[in-house]
Motif scaffolding. Structure first.
Motif, short mmCIF file in Angstrom:
data_model
loop_
_atom_site.label_atom_id
_atom_site.label_comp_id
_atom_site.label_asym_id
_atom_site.label_seq_id
_atom_site.Cartn_x
_atom_site.Cartn_y
_atom_site.Cartn_z
N SER A 126 0.84 -1.23 0.34
CA SER A 126 -0.08 0.02 -0.13
C SER A 126 0.62 1.25 0.15
N ILE A 127 1.90 1.05 1.23
CA ILE A 127 2.53 2.24 0.55
C ILE A 127 3.31 2.64 0.04
N ILE A 128 4.10 1.55 -1.17
CA ILE A 128 4.72 2.07 -2.10
C ILE A 128 4.29 2.20 -3.74
N TRP A 129 2.56 1.26 -3.19
CA TRP A 129 2.11 1.99 -4.94
C TRP A 129 1.28 3.33 -4.34
N LYS A 130 1.20 4.14 -3.25
CA LYS A 130 0.64 5.53 -2.33
C LYS A 130 2.09 5.95 -4.16
N THR A 131 3.61 5.72 -3.67
CA THR A 131 4.01 6.46 -3.79
C THR A 131 4.99 6.51 -5.39
N TYR A 132 3.95 4.87 -6.13
CA TYR A 132 4.43 4.62 -7.09
C TYR A 132 3.37 5.82 -8.13
N LYS A 133 2.72 6.13 -8.13
CA LYS A 133 1.20 7.34 -8.29
C LYS A 133 2.27 8.24 -8.60
N ARG A 134 3.61 9.12 -7.30
CA ARG A 134 4.38 9.98 -8.22
C ARG A 134 4.93 10.10 -8.99
N TRP A 135 5.98 8.70 -8.98
CA TRP A 135 7.17 8.08 -9.63
C TRP A 135 6.81 7.95 -11.22
N ILE A 136 5.46 7.23 -11.21
CA ILE A 136 5.24 6.59 -12.39
C ILE A 136 4.75 7.55 -13.24
N GLN A 137 4.88 8.06 -14.50
CA GLN A 137 3.88 9.12 -15.35
C GLN A 137 4.05 8.16 -16.45
N SER A 138 5.30 7.93 -16.84
CA SER A 138 5.19 7.61 -18.60
C SER A 138 6.21 6.07 -18.85
N TYR A 139 5.65 5.80 -19.68
CA TYR A 139 6.98 4.20 -20.37
C TYR A 139 8.22 4.27 -19.72
N ARG A 140 8.26 5.13 -20.01
CA ARG A 140 9.66 5.60 -19.48
C ARG A 140 10.66 5.52 -18.30
N ASP A 141 9.55 5.17 -17.44
CA ASP A 141 9.57 5.22 -16.37
C ASP A 141 9.93 4.08 -15.21
N LEU A 142 9.24 3.06 -16.40
CA LEU A 142 9.38 1.58 -16.19
C LEU A 142 10.68 0.66 -16.96
N PRO A 143 10.62 -0.31 -16.26
CA PRO A 143 10.06 -0.98 -15.36
C PRO A 143 10.67 -0.20 -13.48
N ILE A 144 10.62 -0.45 -12.77
CA ILE A 144 10.97 -0.54 -11.03
C ILE A 144 11.00 -1.44 -11.00
N LEU A 145 12.42 -1.70 -10.11
CA LEU A 145 12.56 -2.88 -9.59
C LEU A 145 13.42 -2.96 -8.38
N LEU A 146 12.36 -2.11 -7.61
CA LEU A 146 13.16 -2.22 -6.28
C LEU A 146 13.10 -3.15 -5.42
N ASN A 147 13.54 -3.45 -4.05
CA ASN A 147 14.24 -4.23 -3.24
C ASN A 147 13.81 -3.84 -1.89
N GLN A 148 13.56 -4.12 -0.89
CA GLN A 148 14.17 -4.00 0.78
C GLN A 148 13.89 -4.99 1.61
N TRP A 149 14.47 -4.78 2.49
CA TRP A 149 15.25 -5.37 4.05
C TRP A 149 14.67 -4.79 5.54
N GLY A 150 14.35 -5.62 5.54
CA GLY A 150 13.03 -4.17 6.66
C GLY A 150 13.17 -6.09 7.76
N ASN A 151 11.74 -5.10 8.64
CA ASN A 151 11.22 -6.15 9.31
C ASN A 151 9.18 -6.04 8.93
N ALA A 152 8.10 -6.95 9.99
CA ALA A 152 7.17 -6.87 9.80
C ALA A 152 6.77 -7.90 10.41
#
Length: 488
Positions: free
Chosen positions: A123-149
């Motif tokens: 949820s928090i990542i896709w809210k952020t992707y809305k700001r980051w993604i406008q065009s096909y030039r912004d894709l793909p986004i390949l992110l990984n996070q190390w943390g806890n849940a």
């Protein structure tokens, strides 16, 4: 010394291994564990090796906040319905003291909107992707996070099922369905290679039935491993999310044709559950056994001191230590005199160190060393001019552990064609992966689970030829066999 054995009480044996080898302990809060230095050092090696594999395929690390607003978390309905029962919620921002000087939650600090401690980050990542993604030039986004849940668990077990766990979670965004599916399958192959080549644990690859897919996904892929007690353990999962989250968060991009369309997505992860898998796949009644590729200490040298000639032993150890160090071996020299050699032998056996080298005055005289390998508990003597061969022994141990686990899995891969045989197999002391036909109906699966405690671990691909048949429970038509097992 381990007091419990696998056959008499597998659960007690597992907990005793964790305790006596110094991997972890309970914290006093149900479901939250303390990972001790030795356990965490194994996790660090897992993290470093897997991190490199992910970066080699173009993924970048990122970090998102652990707190997510309730309204944001609620955007994707299937997702929130699944996680809602296990969410930890922050309602106030501070504590204070009452008239009796006791700490209480400050009623004046109630938050305007409650915050969810992340059970997962879509949820928090896709809210952020809305700001980051406008065009096909912004894709793909390949992110990984190390943390806890944090996910509240009713029944907890160290590493296998804890309310807080460490993990990596990948979140990718793509311009096409094909590319997103290829990403989910690529990560599944990375997890497979990591499990088999690094952790020496053979796995089955497959897809989860629709009844057990990740909520918010179109498809969930998984790898399943068989533990020594015949129960299955899910090692890792990857999810093709389709456009579910991009639609929930209105994340669109302009494609090559100038048209707007929703982004395609994946998510995937493995956790500290991997340490539980290592314990249950390889260890024996003497203690932990760690595959050399993830062992924090691959070789330990233990001196057997002789009062007046200790310097000769030290000289020989220095020579051997430097040779092995140059071979990039993770090595420790335990020359503490407060413990006897016998105590050390037992300690490092319980900790699962792959190779132990013993050096005393006899070894100095004969210019050879005694080498003990943990996987077979066999001793072998090496002349000093053979020291460079010892790193190869680590490779032999790694291969032997994988071969042993693979043979066990193959032996416990059982095909059945009727419900009577299915129940006999699933309830036997050996357990195993049971290949049987299922009619694809949720109610059928529910009945099987209620009566046998077995679940579908995956619908396998590539491993077995697809064949039509009849469901073991209903007798209805089935397109192919699925993998049933009792599981953790």
């Amino acid at each position: 010394m381990i007091n419990n054995n696998r056959k008499e009480n597998y659960s007690k044996w597992y907990n005793e291994i964790i305790s006596k080898s110094g991997l972890a302990e309970f914290s006093g809060i149900r479901g939250f564990m303390i990972i001790k230095p030795y356990g965490y050092s194994i996790w660090e090696i897992i993290k470093d090796k897997l991190d490199k594999m992910l970066k080699d395929t173009g993924h970048q690390n990122v970090y998102f906040p652990i707190l997510i607003s309730k309204s944001l978390f609620s955007k994707e309905k299937k997702h929130v319905n699944f996680f809602s029962d296990g969410c930890a919620v922050v309602t106030h921002s501070r504590i204070t003291k009452n008239d009796q000087k006791k700490l209480i939650v400050d009623p004046k600090s109630k938050l305007q909107e409650e915050l969810i401690i992340r059970p997962t980050s879509e949820s928090i990542i896709w809210k952020t992707y809305k700001r980051w993604i406008q065009s096909y030039r912004d894709l793909p986004i390949l992110l990984n996070q190390w943390g806890n849940a944090v996910r509240w668990e009713m029944r907890t077990r160290l590493f296998l099922r804890t309310s807080e766990f460490l993990w990596q979670e990948g979140h990718t965004a793509h311009a096409s369905k094909k590319e997103a599916i290829e990403e989910a399958e690529k990560i599944l192959n990375i997890y497979t290679n990591f499990s088999e080549k690094i952790m020496a644990i053979p796995v089955l690859k497959g897809i989860k039935p629709y009844t057990d897919k990740f909520h918010g996904s179109d498809k969930t892929y998984c790898i399943e491993a068989l533990m020594q007690d015949g129960k299955a353990l899910q090692i890792g999962t990857t999810h093709f999310l389709g456009q579910n989250f991009s639609k929930a968060f209105d994340v669109k991009f302009t494609n090559l044709n100038g048209n707007k369309e929703y982004v395609w997505a994946t998510s995937w992860g493995v956790s500290t559950r991997l340490l539980g898998a290592i314990i249950m796949s390889h260890s024996d009644d003497k203690g932990l056994i760690i595959p050399p590729k993830i062992a924090p200490i691959q070789i330990v040298i233990i001196p057997i001191f002789h009062e007046e000639k200790n310097y000769l032993i030290h000289e020989m150890v220095d020579k051997i230590f430097n040779i092995l160090k140059n071979n990039k071996v993770r090595i420790k020299y335990d020359d503490k005199k407060i413990f006897t050699p016998g105590w050390k032998f037992n300690e490092y056996e319980i900790k699962g160190i792959p190779i132990r080298i013993n050096i005393g005055i006899n070894e100095v005289k004969n210019q050879r060393i005694e080498v003990f390998r943990r996987d077979t508990c066999e001793k072998k003597y090496f002349d000093l001019n053979e020291i460079n061969m010892i790193p190869k022994l680590l490779d032999d141990i790694q291969k032997n552990l994988y071969k042993k686990a693979l043979n066990r899995t193959k032996k416990l891969m059982i095909r059945v064609d009727n419900y009577h045989d299915f129940k006999n197999c699933i309830n036997s002391s050996t357990g195993g992966f049971i290949l049987a036909h299922w009619d694809g109906k949720e109610n059928t699966l529910k009945k099987i689970q209620e009566e046998t405690e077995a679940s579908i671990r995956c619908i396998p691909f590539n491993h077995y030829e697809k064949e039509e048949g009849k469901c073991i429970y209903s007798g209805n038509h089935s397109f192919q066999r699925v993998i049933f097992a009792k599981s953790y």
